[in-house]
Enzyme design. Structure first.
Site, PDB file in Angstrom:
ATOM      1  N   GLY A 149       4.346  -0.767   9.773  1.00 26.90           N
ATOM      2  CA  GLY A 149       3.653  -1.060  10.439  1.00 26.90           C
ATOM      3  C   GLY A 149       2.577  -1.956   9.707  1.00 26.90           C
ATOM      4  N   LYS A 150       1.932  -2.576  10.284  1.00 27.76           N
ATOM      5  CA  LYS A 150       1.071  -3.225   9.079  1.00 27.76           C
ATOM      6  C   LYS A 150      -0.444  -2.722  10.370  1.00 27.76           C
ATOM      7  CE  LYS A 150       2.152  -7.313   6.556  1.00 27.76           C
ATOM      8  NZ  LYS A 150       2.597  -6.138   5.505  1.00 27.76           N
ATOM      9  N   ASN A 190      -0.922   1.130  10.089  1.00 29.77           N
ATOM     10  CA  ASN A 190      -0.508   1.696   9.154  1.00 29.77           C
ATOM     11  C   ASN A 190      -3.007   0.820   8.853  1.00 29.77           C
ATOM     12  OD1 ASN A 190       1.444   2.149   8.038  1.00 29.77           O
ATOM     13  ND2 ASN A 190       1.742   0.061   7.347  1.00 29.77           N
ATOM     14  N   THR A 217      -7.625  -9.878  -1.593  1.00 34.29           N
ATOM     15  CA  THR A 217      -7.104  -9.117  -2.116  1.00 34.29           C
ATOM     16  C   THR A 217      -6.602  -9.216  -3.207  1.00 34.29           C
ATOM     17  OG1 THR A 217      -5.494  -8.417  -1.140  1.00 34.29           O
ATOM     18  CG2 THR A 217      -8.145  -7.727  -0.612  1.00 34.29           C
ATOM     19  N   LEU A 218      -6.095  -9.155  -4.766  1.00 38.63           N
ATOM     20  CA  LEU A 218      -5.481  -9.732  -6.076  1.00 38.63           C
ATOM     21  C   LEU A 218      -4.831  -7.771  -6.564  1.00 38.63           C
ATOM     22  CD1 LEU A 218      -8.595 -11.410  -7.411  1.00 38.63           C
ATOM     23  CD2 LEU A 218      -6.354 -12.094  -5.932  1.00 38.63           C
ATOM     24  N   GLY A 228      -8.234  -6.264  -8.557  1.00 40.62           N
ATOM     25  CA  GLY A 228      -9.262  -6.094  -7.490  1.00 40.62           C
ATOM     26  C   GLY A 228      -9.430  -7.039  -6.323  1.00 40.62           C
ATOM     27  N   ASP A 288       2.716   4.475  -5.288  1.00 42.37           N
ATOM     28  CA  ASP A 288       3.633   3.413  -3.210  1.00 42.37           C
ATOM     29  C   ASP A 288       2.439   2.332  -3.406  1.00 42.37           C
ATOM     30  OD1 ASP A 288       5.067   2.410  -1.256  1.00 42.37           O
ATOM     31  OD2 ASP A 288       5.700   4.612  -0.843  1.00 42.37           O
ATOM     32  N   GLY A 300      -2.533  -2.547   1.109  1.00 43.28           N
ATOM     33  CA  GLY A 300      -3.385  -3.905   1.783  1.00 43.28           C
ATOM     34  C   GLY A 300      -3.737  -3.628   3.350  1.00 43.28           C
ATOM     35  N   ASP A 301      -3.577  -2.765   3.633  1.00 44.97           N
ATOM     36  CA  ASP A 301      -3.589  -2.250   4.780  1.00 44.97           C
ATOM     37  C   ASP A 301      -4.524  -1.240   4.814  1.00 44.97           C
ATOM     38  OD1 ASP A 301      -1.504  -3.652   6.042  1.00 44.97           O
ATOM     39  OD2 ASP A 301       0.329  -2.455   5.472  1.00 44.97           O
TER      40      ASP A 301
HETATM   41  O1  RIB Z   1       1.815  -3.152   4.534  1.00 47.21           O
HETATM   42  C1  RIB Z   1       3.153  -2.781   4.692  1.00 47.21           C
HETATM   43  C2  RIB Z   1       3.749  -2.792   5.819  1.00 47.21           C
HETATM   44  O2  RIB Z   1       5.067  -3.690   6.318  1.00 47.21           O
HETATM   45  C3  RIB Z   1       5.155  -0.900   6.328  1.00 47.21           C
HETATM   46  O3  RIB Z   1       4.740  -0.147   6.314  1.00 47.21           O
HETATM   47  C4  RIB Z   1       5.562  -2.151   6.981  1.00 47.21           C
HETATM   48  O4  RIB Z   1       6.400  -1.289   8.193  1.00 47.21           O
HETATM   49  C5  RIB Z   1       5.651  -3.078   7.024  1.00 47.21           C
HETATM   50  O5  RIB Z   1       4.689  -4.153   8.885  1.00 47.21           O
END
Ligand code: RIB
Length: 315
Positions: A38-39, A42, A227-228, A232, A261, A266-267
């Site tokens: 979940g963003k 995270n 963000t790219l 970068g 991975d 981004g998070d």
């Molecule tokens: O940004 C990645 C997240 O997007 C994942 O963890 C997923 O749960 C979605 O929310």
């Protein structure tokens, strides 16, 4: 008291690693794992593991997923404000290919039940030197409330406009001090708010003056960090508010990483950026961006989302 307040989603991620992302009609064999994501969560994990006292506001089902979120927050020292929802805890189905690229389907579940009233209560104690960070996997009125609470307290408000398929209007944009789209989200925002149709794949190749002009049109009052991925990121400030930087716009290259991975990269960037802004407010903005870019790069070297966030030594 928390110095970073994250409002957003918690998902149980179901992840399949496959050689190539599936085409319509395909049946593939891959390896399966589950993990927290979940963003919102995270980003809260990234902020916390980057060193900031962090609070996370969300909605959880009364099920195993919700209990997992509570256990994880307690283990990492995140202050949790969880609205109990009759809906199941949010889920995400994620495919990750051999290059670490992903595609994601979300089942919002409880995340869709977060209310502005609950957010207002959870963010009643935001301090003026805090940072509020929100994304778009929660109802937009709850996101708006989070940013309003931050603004009312005098805190910095970061909006990560993700995922790209959620449309926001002008009234949401004006609430953000700092906007952090990736190239896909940036292209979607440009089409909606600036009337410019630019392919997401072309964003990284735009020259600096053009990117800066587009960012200024999109968010005249605030800073934009695009963000790219492997290219970068690009930073654009209003002329009157360069946040301690020498230049109103610039690019920062990505650090090399042994990518496993990219889910949650981004998070990682957003959480680390919020943490750095809260912990080291005197630094020029470019130093926060360097820190966030480094942190995000390290997060891609591990599988998974929330649990891939690097734990930094306490400062
Ligand atoms: O940004 C990645 C997240 O997007 C994942 O963890 C997923 O749960 C979605 O929310």
């Amino acid at each position: 008291m928390a110095s970073v307040h994250v409002v957003g989603s918690f998902n149980v991620d179901h992840v399949w690693r496959v050689a190539t992302l599936p085409a319509p009609g395909a049946t593939l064999t891959g390896s399966y794992a589950t993990g927290p994501g979940g963003k919102g969560f995270n980003q809260a994990m990234a902020a916390r593991r980057a060193g900031a006292a962090t609070a996370f506001t969300c909605a959880l089902g009364e099920d195993a997923g919700g209990q997992w979120a509570r256990t994880l927050c307690a283990a990492d020292g995140i202050t949790l404000h969880a609205a109990a929802s009759p809906a199941p805890t949010g889920t995400a189905g994620i495919y990750v290919d051999a290059q670490g690229r992903n595609c994601i389907v979300i089942g919002p579940g409880a995340n869709a039940t977060l209310t502005p009233g609950f957010v207002a209560g959870a963010l009643a104690d935001v301090a003026a030197d805090a940072v509020v960070l929100a994304q778009l996997e929660s109802p937009l009125d709850a996101v708006a409330q989070a940013l309003d609470a931050g603004r009312a307290a005098g805190a910095a408000c970061l909006l990560n406009p993700a995922p790209a398929n959620v449309a926001i209007d002008e009234t949401m944009l004006v609430r953000a001090d700092i906007l952090t789209p990736n190239e896909t989200e940036f292209a979607a925002l440009l089409l909606r708010h600036v009337g410019e149709r630019i392919d997401a794949d072309a964003v990284a190749g735009l020259d600096q003056p053009r990117l800066h002009a587009l960012c200024r049109e999109l968010l005249p009052h605030g800073s934009v960090v695009v963000t790219l991925g492997a290219s970068g990121c690009f930073v654009s400030h209003p002329d009157h508010r360069p946040r301690g930087d020498t230049n109103a716009c610039y690019r920062i290259a990505a650090e090399p990483a042994q990518v496993v991975d990219t889910t949650g990269a981004g998070d990682a960037f957003n959480g680390a950026l919020a943490a750095s802004l809260a912990l080291r407010p005197g630094l020029p903005f470019i130093e926060h961006i360097r820190f966030a870019g480094h942190y995000a790069g390290r997060s891609t070297e591990h599988a998974g989302a929330a649990l891939a966030m690097p734990l930094l030594p306490a400062t």
